[in-house]
Scaffold this motif. Structure first.
Motif, short mmCIF file in Angstrom:
data_model
loop_
_atom_site.label_atom_id
_atom_site.label_comp_id
_atom_site.label_asym_id
_atom_site.label_seq_id
_atom_site.Cartn_x
_atom_site.Cartn_y
_atom_site.Cartn_z
N GLY A 106 0.82 -1.42 0.05
CA GLY A 106 0.05 0.28 0.06
C GLY A 106 0.87 1.28 -0.27
N TYR A 109 3.00 1.36 -3.90
CA TYR A 109 2.29 0.50 -4.86
C TYR A 109 1.05 1.55 -4.71
CZ TYR A 109 5.16 -3.35 -5.16
OH TYR A 109 5.85 -3.92 -5.07
N GLY A 110 0.58 1.89 -4.27
CA GLY A 110 -0.79 3.16 -3.63
C GLY A 110 -0.43 4.42 -3.73
N SER A 144 -5.05 -3.74 -0.27
CA SER A 144 -4.14 -2.68 -1.28
C SER A 144 -4.58 -2.61 -2.89
CB SER A 144 -3.15 -3.39 -0.78
OG SER A 144 -2.44 -4.71 -1.18
N PRO A 145 -3.42 -1.91 -3.05
CA PRO A 145 -3.45 -2.42 -4.67
C PRO A 145 -3.33 -3.48 -5.20
CG PRO A 145 -2.76 -0.42 -3.47
CD PRO A 145 -2.77 -1.33 -2.80
#
Length: 312
Positions: A106, A109-110, A144-145
């Motif tokens: 998260g 990558y987010g 999450s992503p």
């Protein structure tokens, strides 16, 4: 005395030097994959030949953010998604440091996805470890992503309607020059990959599968795993960008089909790092900028003077 005198001071290094006296025992949940990252990092660092005084570990927010509390070195605990810009600045100011950045899926990558993309594009010389447990763990189990499509959580009670992000493919498309995936259940491979990543000149991205037994029981232990570089079933050239892209795409598909593929996916040893490119065009000095703080005879340059001269 310079704070950087310890760099390149050759001596035998023991992995126990990287266990802090203040907080030696991690407080992650029992069975958490984060223990595997910490162990692999401690084992890899002496192989690279770095001491705690030669190392900077920059972390973000989340369970992974505690990594530098349990690892003896210089450390910087940043805000959410911002470990990479801090790590970049430190490496540019003092290239002699071994700079490692870390964050969760998260965090990396987010929230920090934009920094990830551009740090890879510019090929900054550092290692980026992403603890990928496919969930927001510290905040108690949100999607999450990298959570798989259909995964149910507090934020997606009827199941995620989105396809997960593909971190390996994203790293390649962004420009990372070393890309690998390993898992907490494979300690020997994890140590070797982290060692290679730190020895690589350029941006090294390691997607580290870390099981979360508390908040993501669907992911289980990421076993059984297959090392694509040793398996006879997978034959590809990890220095070939096109072949690497195909292998990454297959790996990312199979993860959610129950087959865990790990290994080195892409290695470009010829591409110059960001620092090297800046030095080649004369925009960065050869000596570390950080050393100037300890040089009493240095006459400081001010950037505004250069701009004033141009417009005078």
């Amino acid at each position: 005395m310079s704070a950087f005198n310890a760099i390149d001071d050759e001596r035998e290094i023991d992995r126990e030097e990287f266990t802090p006296a203040l907080e030696p025992q991690p407080t992650w949940c029992p069975g958490c994959g984060d223990f595997g990252v910490l162990k692999a990092l401690k084992q890899a660092m002496p192989e690279v030949g770095r001491t705690p005084e030669e190392t900077l570990l920059v972390t973000g927010i989340g369970c992974s953010g505690k990594l530098n509390s349990y690892f003896e070195s210089y450390g910087f605990h940043t805000i959410h998604g911002r470990s990479l810009p801090i790590a970049r600045a430190a490496k540019l100011a003092n290239p002699g440091l071994e700079v490692v950045a870390a964050g969760g899926d998260g965090d990396g990558y987010g929230i920090g996805g934009n920094h990830f993309m551009h740090t890879a594009r510019e090929n900054h010389d550092m290692t980026y470890i992403v603890f990928n447990n496919e969930i927001f763990g510290l905040t108690k189990g949100q999607t999450s992503p990298t959570s798989p499509m259909g995964h149910k959580s507090k934020t997606q009670p009827h199941g995620s309607a989105k396809q997960p992000l593909r971190p390996l493919s994203m790293a390649l498309n962004s420009g990372a020059s070393y890309i690998a995936r390993t898992a907490a259940v494979n300690p020997n491979q994890a140590k070797q990959i982290l060692q290679e990543a730190m020895e690589h000149d350029g941006f090294a991205h390691v997607d580290f599968l870390t099981q979360c037994p508390t908040w993501n029981k669907d992911a289980k232990q990421y076993v059984p795993y297959i090392d694509i570089n040793e398996s006879d079933d997978y034959d590809f050239d990890n220095t070939n960008r096109e072949e690497a892209a195909e292998m990454m795409f297959e790996t990312e598909n199979k993860l959610h089909e129950g087959e865990v593929l790990t290994g080195r996916y892409y290695v470009d040893s010829d591409r110059p790092s960001y620092q090297q490119e800046k030095q080649n065009i004369g925009e960065m000095p050869d000596e570390p900028l950080a050393e100037r703080y300890f040089d009493e005879d240095y006459e400081w340059e001010r950037s505004y003077d250069m701009f004033l001269d141009k417009h005078a």
